[in-house]
Design a protein around this motif. Structure first.
Motif, mmCIF file in Angstrom:
data_model
loop_
_atom_site.group_PDB
_atom_site.id
_atom_site.type_symbol
_atom_site.label_atom_id
_atom_site.label_comp_id
_atom_site.label_asym_id
_atom_site.label_seq_id
_atom_site.Cartn_x
_atom_site.Cartn_y
_atom_site.Cartn_z
ATOM 1 N N SER A 124 0.864 -1.181 0.000
ATOM 2 C CA SER A 124 0.000 0.000 0.000
ATOM 3 C C SER A 124 0.895 1.224 0.000
ATOM 4 O O SER A 124 2.123 1.119 0.168
ATOM 5 N N PHE A 125 0.302 2.395 -0.187
ATOM 6 C CA PHE A 125 1.084 3.632 -0.189
ATOM 7 C C PHE A 125 0.244 4.769 0.349
ATOM 8 O O PHE A 125 -1.000 4.692 0.402
ATOM 9 N N THR A 126 0.923 5.825 0.774
ATOM 10 C CA THR A 126 0.262 7.054 1.207
ATOM 11 C C THR A 126 0.994 8.246 0.623
ATOM 12 O O THR A 126 2.196 8.171 0.316
ATOM 13 N N PHE A 141 5.910 10.512 -0.418
ATOM 14 C CA PHE A 141 5.286 9.264 -0.842
ATOM 15 C C PHE A 141 5.914 8.136 -0.029
ATOM 16 O O PHE A 141 7.138 8.008 0.044
ATOM 17 N N TYR A 166 8.872 4.824 -13.546
ATOM 18 C CA TYR A 166 7.784 5.717 -13.953
ATOM 19 C C TYR A 166 7.895 6.071 -15.428
ATOM 20 O O TYR A 166 8.959 6.003 -16.032
ATOM 21 N N PHE A 223 5.338 11.711 -10.641
ATOM 22 C CA PHE A 223 4.059 11.079 -10.333
ATOM 23 C C PHE A 223 2.926 11.556 -11.242
ATOM 24 O O PHE A 223 1.770 11.208 -11.018
ATOM 25 N N TYR A 294 1.030 0.340 -8.116
ATOM 26 C CA TYR A 294 1.257 1.530 -8.935
ATOM 27 C C TYR A 294 0.329 2.659 -8.514
ATOM 28 O O TYR A 294 -0.718 2.437 -7.887
ATOM 29 N N THR A 295 0.728 3.875 -8.863
ATOM 30 C CA THR A 295 -0.094 5.054 -8.655
ATOM 31 C C THR A 295 -0.350 5.712 -10.005
ATOM 32 O O THR A 295 0.400 5.519 -10.965
ATOM 33 N N THR A 296 -1.419 6.494 -10.062
ATOM 34 C CA THR A 296 -1.669 7.351 -11.218
ATOM 35 C C THR A 296 -1.848 8.781 -10.728
ATOM 36 O O THR A 296 -1.878 9.040 -9.524
ATOM 37 N N ASP A 299 -4.242 9.648 -7.904
ATOM 38 C CA ASP A 299 -3.932 9.312 -6.507
ATOM 39 C C ASP A 299 -3.199 10.436 -5.782
ATOM 40 O O ASP A 299 -3.163 10.457 -4.554
ATOM 41 N N VAL A 300 -2.613 11.355 -6.527
ATOM 42 C CA VAL A 300 -1.726 12.361 -5.932
ATOM 43 C C VAL A 300 -2.534 13.566 -5.479
ATOM 44 O O VAL A 300 -3.180 14.226 -6.306
#
Length: 346
Positions: A124-126, A141, A166, A223, A294-296, A299-300
């Motif tokens: 997971s990420f924050t 991140f 990325y 990001f 992954y993030t897109t 998410d930011v």
């Protein structure tokens, strides 16, 4: 010499460090990792430099991995102290050693057996505002793993490495007349927090589930587009775990993987003819599990600016170098214009 392998961890008790003597300039450093997955296997051979400087790569060694059953797999030199092997991987139940021949001297590691156990990682990420590189809050991140150990009483020792990849699209400079096709995007990869050691000793715990912080980095325009984090879990032997624990203690006392510590950390590699020669580094054999997240841009929670967005009638010369060249954007990081095989997202 403590060198870059890249790796937050719970502290465990280990024996008093068996440091003897002082690390000197010119000592041999050998590090190798042999895994059970289809990937590029790498060995680094170098010599310690002056304090604060990275080790100097040695390009002219002969490097092979040996199996206890008698097989030999030679590595290919890239000319910078890095040696690579393709097409071979560690097999379950087999033991392997590293052989390095340099200037007529033979250096050999102890045989290491491929571990049997591996844990499950759920990533997971924050995104948040918190101190990271400075005392003042900044956009950060953070990558986490909720790790579940196998349901067994057998000991398990884990190490994780964390890498980012990325996408970076170059500016489509269309000019006048018939526009050229858009340039292929860049895929740029780098280690997240290379000075961080992620270790876990599961031999003395009854807890099967734990949550770890595996890596943090500042948020920037990397990001804007899909951003993948690849976490490689390495199930290692107790001796390898204790080696990395000692390295971690030296790093915490010294401040950098590239600094020469006050004394060497002995590994499992030795000069066959001269057992008194100090050889630094380690050859480890690992059972491996790869997990990705992954993030897109959605998410930011922070505002990001794309410096390479095409704007009609904007002079081409006003686009910065990072908008024209993958190499300029990567700034020494690894890059390619070919999407990795695993580059898939919803």
């Amino acid at each position: 010499m403590v060198f870059a392998i890249y790796l937050s961890l719970p502290i465990s008790c280990i024996d008093k460090l068996d440091f003897v003597g002082e690390t000197r300039e010119g000592q041999l450093v050998i590090y190798g990792l042999f895994t059970d997955i289809d990937e590029r296997q790498v060995v680094n051979v170098s010599q310690t430099s002056l304090s604060g400087l990275a080790p100097r790569g040695i390009p002219n060694a002969s490097v092979s991995v040996l199996s206890e059953s008698g097989a030999r797999f030679p590595y290919f030199s890239l000319g910078n102290g890095e040696y690579e092997l393709y097409g071979y991987k560690a097999l379950a139940g087999e033991s392997y050693a590293l052989e390095v021949v340099l200037d007529g001297k033979v250096y050999l590691s102890k045989y290491e057996t491929v571990p049997e156990l591996v844990a499950e990682d759920v990533l997971s990420f924050t995104f948040g505002n918190e101190p990271f590189r400075t005392e003042a809050p900044e956009s950060v991140f953070t990558v986490f793993s909720e790790t579940t150990l196998p349901d067994t009483q057998d000991p398990i020792y884990l190490r994780w490495t964390v890498e980012e990849t990325y996408l970076w699209p170059l500016a489509w400079l269309q000019g006048t007349g018939i526009p050229p096709p858009p340039p292929p995007p860049c895929f740029i990869s780098d280690v997240i927090e290379p000075n961080r050691l992620n270790l876990f000793d599961g031999s003395g715990t009854s807890t099967r589930n734990s949550t770890f912080v595996l890596g943090r980095r500042s948020v920037d325009n990397s990001f804007q587009y899909p951003f993948f984090v690849s976490v490689k879990q390495l199930s290692i032997n107790r001796e390898a775990y204790e080696y990395w624990e000692k390295i971690k203690i030296v790093i915490n006392n010294q401040g950098s993987l590239f600094d020469i510590p006050p004394a060497p950390v002995f590994g499992n590699i030795f000069n066959v003819e001269d057992k008194g020669e100090t050889v630094l580094g380690y050859f480890e054999v690992a059972k491996t599990k790869m997990t990705r997240i992954y993030t897109t841009r959605a998410d930011v929670p922070f505002y990001l600016v794309d410096p390479c967005q095409y704007i009609p009638n904007k002079p081409e010369e006003t686009y910065t170098a990072e908008c024209r060249s993958c190499e300029a954007r990567a700034q020494g990081k690894r890059w390619t214009t070919n999407a990795p095989d695993w580059w898939k997202f919803d």
